[in-house]
Write an enzyme that holds these catalytic residues in place. Structure first.
Site, mmCIF file in Angstrom:
data_model
loop_
_atom_site.group_PDB
_atom_site.id
_atom_site.type_symbol
_atom_site.label_atom_id
_atom_site.label_comp_id
_atom_site.label_asym_id
_atom_site.label_seq_id
_atom_site.Cartn_x
_atom_site.Cartn_y
_atom_site.Cartn_z
ATOM 1 N NE ARG A 184 81.224 81.636 9.375
ATOM 2 C CZ ARG A 184 82.228 81.149 8.663
ATOM 3 N NH1 ARG A 184 82.054 80.741 7.408
ATOM 4 N NH2 ARG A 184 83.429 81.080 9.179
ATOM 5 C CE LYS A 303 84.928 85.935 17.651
ATOM 6 N NZ LYS A 303 84.567 85.429 16.311
ATOM 7 C CD GLU A 307 86.653 82.223 15.719
ATOM 8 O OE1 GLU A 307 86.615 81.033 15.408
ATOM 9 O OE2 GLU A 307 85.725 83.023 15.480
ATOM 10 N NE ARG A 340 79.400 85.346 20.678
ATOM 11 C CZ ARG A 340 80.089 84.744 19.713
ATOM 12 N NH1 ARG A 340 81.305 85.169 19.388
ATOM 13 N NH2 ARG A 340 79.583 83.718 19.076
ATOM 14 N NE ARG A 352 87.218 75.709 18.780
ATOM 15 C CZ ARG A 352 86.825 75.980 17.553
ATOM 16 N NH1 ARG A 352 87.549 75.585 16.530
ATOM 17 N NH2 ARG A 352 85.706 76.636 17.327
ATOM 18 C CE LYS A 376 79.970 80.337 19.093
ATOM 19 N NZ LYS A 376 80.807 80.101 17.902
ATOM 20 C CG ASP A 381 82.000 77.239 15.965
ATOM 21 O OD1 ASP A 381 81.004 77.853 16.353
ATOM 22 O OD2 ASP A 381 82.765 77.648 15.071
ATOM 23 C CD GLU A 403 76.585 82.870 20.538
ATOM 24 O OE1 GLU A 403 77.040 83.612 21.438
ATOM 25 O OE2 GLU A 403 77.172 82.678 19.458
ATOM 26 C CD GLU A 409 79.877 78.861 10.834
ATOM 27 O OE1 GLU A 409 79.289 79.468 11.753
ATOM 28 O OE2 GLU A 409 81.109 78.797 10.730
ATOM 29 C CG HIS A 537 85.020 71.887 13.089
ATOM 30 N ND1 HIS A 537 85.190 72.360 11.811
ATOM 31 C CD2 HIS A 537 84.967 72.979 13.893
ATOM 32 C CE1 HIS A 537 85.224 73.690 11.852
ATOM 33 N NE2 HIS A 537 85.076 74.091 13.102
ATOM 34 C CD1 TRP A 559 90.534 77.115 13.599
ATOM 35 C CD2 TRP A 559 92.023 78.159 12.304
ATOM 36 N NE1 TRP A 559 90.540 78.432 13.958
ATOM 37 C CE2 TRP A 559 91.448 79.109 13.171
ATOM 38 C CE3 TRP A 559 92.996 78.597 11.391
ATOM 39 C CZ2 TRP A 559 91.803 80.459 13.169
ATOM 40 C CZ3 TRP A 559 93.354 79.945 11.388
ATOM 41 C CH2 TRP A 559 92.757 80.866 12.273
HETATM 42 C C1 BDP Z 1 82.179 80.500 14.138
HETATM 43 C C2 BDP Z 1 82.018 81.202 12.838
HETATM 44 C C3 BDP Z 1 82.577 82.584 12.815
HETATM 45 C C4 BDP Z 1 82.139 83.340 14.043
HETATM 46 C C5 BDP Z 1 82.478 82.572 15.291
HETATM 47 C C6 BDP Z 1 81.915 83.203 16.541
HETATM 48 O O1 BDP Z 1 82.644 80.418 11.849
HETATM 49 O O2 BDP Z 1 82.155 83.201 11.635
HETATM 50 O O3 BDP Z 1 82.718 84.610 14.089
HETATM 51 O O4 BDP Z 1 81.910 81.292 15.236
HETATM 52 O O5 BDP Z 1 80.917 82.678 17.051
HETATM 53 O O6 BDP Z 1 81.215 79.494 14.147
HETATM 54 O O7 BDP Z 1 82.435 84.180 17.040
#
Ligand code: BDP
Length: 718
Positions: A184, A303, A307, A340, A352, A376, A381, A403, A409, A537, A559
């Site tokens: 990013r 983290k 993901e 996180r 989500r 966050k 996101d 955060e 991004e 999104h 997604w």
């Molecule tokens: C998303 C991003 C990804 C990050 C993720 C995160 O697309 O690249 O790894 O957040 O915060 O926004 O872990």
């Protein structure tokens, strides 16, 4: 002959032009220290005659180096420096315990460890200016503030300033991989040249530290949250140590991301189960080894179970059990874990928006004292607009740190002008209606769980190897604003924008007003042309570059943009009321009620919380469909307004930076139109409504926009 003459003439002209005003490329950020005009110089000079500072201390030396750099730039010469007061106009840079300050009754008690005071005073009959803190770092921060006063033309003859940060940990998160790729990242490669470290320390590291210290940023997580365990190996720790040494005088600690499976990846163990004694011993030994090299190492950012990252859930352990295991290893060294809360699971069909709260809220009170849960600003996101994350206010026994994502991004990468200060102020000033630690989000993160407990804010950095650091001139403002909000979460975006504009583009009032006006409307413009009225999104897959509201084929439902817009013949929007996913129930009753009712939900969050018919009557009296189209166009129009504003500054700011901003605004306009057209084309294919009068149809049909692919867009996850 004539040709020769022309060549000489044109060389002369070029030279002449290049010397008109300073050639600038943005490298100097907000620390430009341009020559002052003669009036200001004459006013300041008697008050600044020489420097008094104990230069043997590295942080004080960093501070006086900066002062001298500033003086040279602004006045054309450096100052004589001594250890004791010499006469009128001494500028003292020092600590509370300095013998020079004996007998002066100065308010050090309220400055804490990192605060500072700047005070006009009389010492031994001489008029002096004192810049001091309880620590050397406080004095350094004071020096940057003093330089800002000079850069912005403020009076300095009767100063009485005190200031102290409201948060303890003010940290950048670099999503930088060890091969220098920045996830990013839209500003070149990672600054960290791992291959040349530790023997070669790029002088740029010092400029990075100066810029951060000028804002009070006191930590940097060097590596990506999508982590590799290799950075914990001794050869990398030696490199990290070299960076820590550069940053130390500037009050900046280094932190690393810890991959939860490191005991397996590099430790030769069969498990990473946080309750396994061998695993605990492995982390303890690894942490001890890091501290042996870097005694002020900050700690880990993690983290986990998100993901694809490994985590304690792989062993049926909770996030608290995972975080506490690392916290126990770090505690003897006063290190912290920033754990996180950005988690959502593939198998989980729950909205989500709800998943992080569901997983973390029940763990309130179960974390060690040296764990901060890093949340966050919103539950999805880093979108152009999100309501505040429901975890804020809901974990009164746990330090929650904010955060923010500085790198854009989801807001047009580095090429769109979008000042994020307004977005962050909106998040921080949101009222959670949970008063345990202060009702607003800002107060909640500022107020320690108990006296002395950790508090913090993290910003995902937008910094890279580009000459201008952030990929564009205006994105520097987002780095700047992050630092200011981390220092004071109750700061105001408009004040910050004004300061940045003056420092970055000069003090001409008309220029400053124009720059601030452009900045203050810019984020809303992005919201309008990308995701108006609470949509979210809608970005294309993976790289998030450009629109993809029609995308429905990705493996995981959340997604897909269609998951968020839920556009259908009956209407559009995500029902998060009790009739829908009930995410609203995670907020305090007053918030849930306010956002849950169509009568009171703000337009800006309408489609975030409600699914409404296309013909729904908005507060404006227009239908939802018409309103949506009007917002897309308003976003595009604002970009045109910014272009006109910027055109008016030609010749008022230096040519190189001016031209780059102009060209980036052209990119932004093209892409804003792309967003507007593609989104309208898609939603119209479902709403089947005509466009409101005076609003042009998209330039192409929907298939055209669907066919656009941009596989090489920057910043993707590697
Ligand atoms: C998303 C991003 C990804 C990050 C993720 C995160 O697309 O690249 O790894 O957040 O915060 O926004 O872990």
């Amino acid at each position: 002959m004539l040709r020769k003459l022309l060549a000489i003439l044109s060389a002369f002209l070029c030279f002449g032009l290049a010397n008109q005003g300073h050639a600038e490329d943005g490298y100097d950020l907000w620390l430009r220290y341009q020559p002052l005009e003669s009036g200001a110089k004459a006013r300041y000079q008697p008050l600044i005659t020489h420097l008094v500072a104990p230069n043997s201390r590295p942080t004080i030396r960093a501070a006086t180096d900066e002062l001298q750099r500033g003086f040279k730039g602004m006045f054309g010469h450096a100052l004589v420096q001594r250890e004791t007061v010499m006469g009128n106009g001494s500028v003292l840079v020092t600590r509370a315990d300095s013998p020079n300050l004996k007998g002066l009754d100065l308010p050090f008690a309220k400055l804490g460890e990192e605060g500072y005071l700047i005070r006009s005073a009389t010492i031994a009959g001489h008029r002096v200016t004192i810049i001091a803190g309880n620590s050397d770092v406080g004095a350094l921060y004071g020096v940057f503030r003093f330089l800002k006063l000079l850069q912005t033309g403020q009076p300095i003859d009767n100063l009485d300033i005190t200031d102290a940060p409201k948060l303890k940990i003010r940290v950048l998160n670099h999503w930088d991989n060890l091969d220098r790729y920045v996830e990013r990242g839209y500003a070149g490669q990672s600054l960290w040249d791992w291959q040349k470290l530790p023997l070669y320390k790029d002088p740029r590291y010092i400029d990075y530290a100066r810029a951060n210290a000028s804002l009070g940023i006191n930590g940097t997580v060097l590596t990506n949250v999508n982590a590799k365990a290799d950075v914990l190996q001794p050869e990398y720790i030696a490199k990290v140590k070299a960076l820590a040494e550069v940053f130390r005088p500037y009050g900046i600690k280094v932190y690393l991301t810890a991959r939860f499976s490191a005991p397996l990846d590099i430790g030769g163990l069969k498990t990473a189960d946080p309750l396994d004694p061998a695993v605990r011993a492995w982390w303890k030994a690894r942490v001890d080894a890091i501290y042996a090299e870097i005694p002020d190492f900050g700690g880990f950012l993690v983290k986990a179970n998100s993901e694809g990252q490994p985590g304690p859930a792989d062993y049926h352990r909770t996030h608290a059990e995972g975080a506490n295991m690392l916290a126990d290893a770090l505690a003897p060294h006063h290190g912290v874990v920033m754990w996180r809360a950005f988690v959502y699971a593939a198998e989980n069909a729950e909205d989500r928006h709800k998943q992080a709260y569901s997983e973390f809220q029940p763990l309130d009170g179960k974390f060690r004292d040296n764990v901060l849960v890093q949340v966050k600003n919103g539950a999805i996101d880093f979108q152009p607009r999100e309501p505040f994350h429901p975890l804020f206010g809901a974990m009164p026994k746990t330090p929650l740190m904010m955060e923010f994502q500085i790198t854009k991004e989801y807001l047009g990468f580095a090429t769109h002008l979008a000042y994020l200060g307004t977005m962050w102020e909106e998040a921080l000033q949101s009222d959670t209606f949970r008063p345990a630690r202060g009702s607003t989000v800002a107060k909640g993160i500022e107020t320690p769980v108990e006296p002395g407990a950790a508090t913090g804010m993290a910003g995902v950095a937008n910094i890279g190897s580009d000459r201008n650091w952030s990929g564009s001139q205006f994105d520097q403002a987002n780095w700047y604003a992050f630092g200011r909000f981390a220092w004071d979460p109750d700061a105001r975006a408009a004040d910050i924008a004004r300061d940045w504009a003056r420092l970055t583009w000069g003090n001409d009032p008309a220029t400053v007003d124009t720059v601030v006006r452009m900045m203050m409307g810019s984020r809303e413009a992005v919201v309008d042309y990308m995701t108006p009225l609470g949509l979210t999104h809608q970005m294309a897959t993976g790289h998030h570059y450009g629109p993809g509201p029609w995308i429905a084929d990705l493996q995981r439902p959340e997604w897909n943009p269609v998951y968020y817009n839920k556009a259908a013949p009956d209407g559009i929007g995500f029902d998060r009321t009790a009739k829908g996913s009930d995410a609203l129930s995670q907020y305090a009753p007053q918030v849930a009620e306010n956002w849950g009712s169509l009568a009171t939900v703000p337009d800006a969050l309408l489609l975030w919380f409600h699914h409404v018919p296309w013909d729904y009557r908005m507060k404006s009296g227009r239908t939802l469909w018409d309103e949506l189209v009007i917002h897309y166009d308003a976003g595009v129009d604002h970009v045109r307004t910014m272009q006109a504003d910027w055109a008016g500054l030609r010749g008022k700011v230096d040519a190189e930076r001016w031209a780059q901003v102009r060209d980036f605004l052209s990119i932004q306009l093209e892409e804003a139109i792309w967003w507007r057209d593609a989104s309208i084309a898609y939603f119209q294919s479902i709403s089947k409504r005509p466009l409101p009068e005076g609003h042009k149809p998209p330039a192409h049909d929907l298939e055209y926009y669907k066919a656009i692919t941009t596989p090489y867009a920057p910043g993707q996850v590697h």
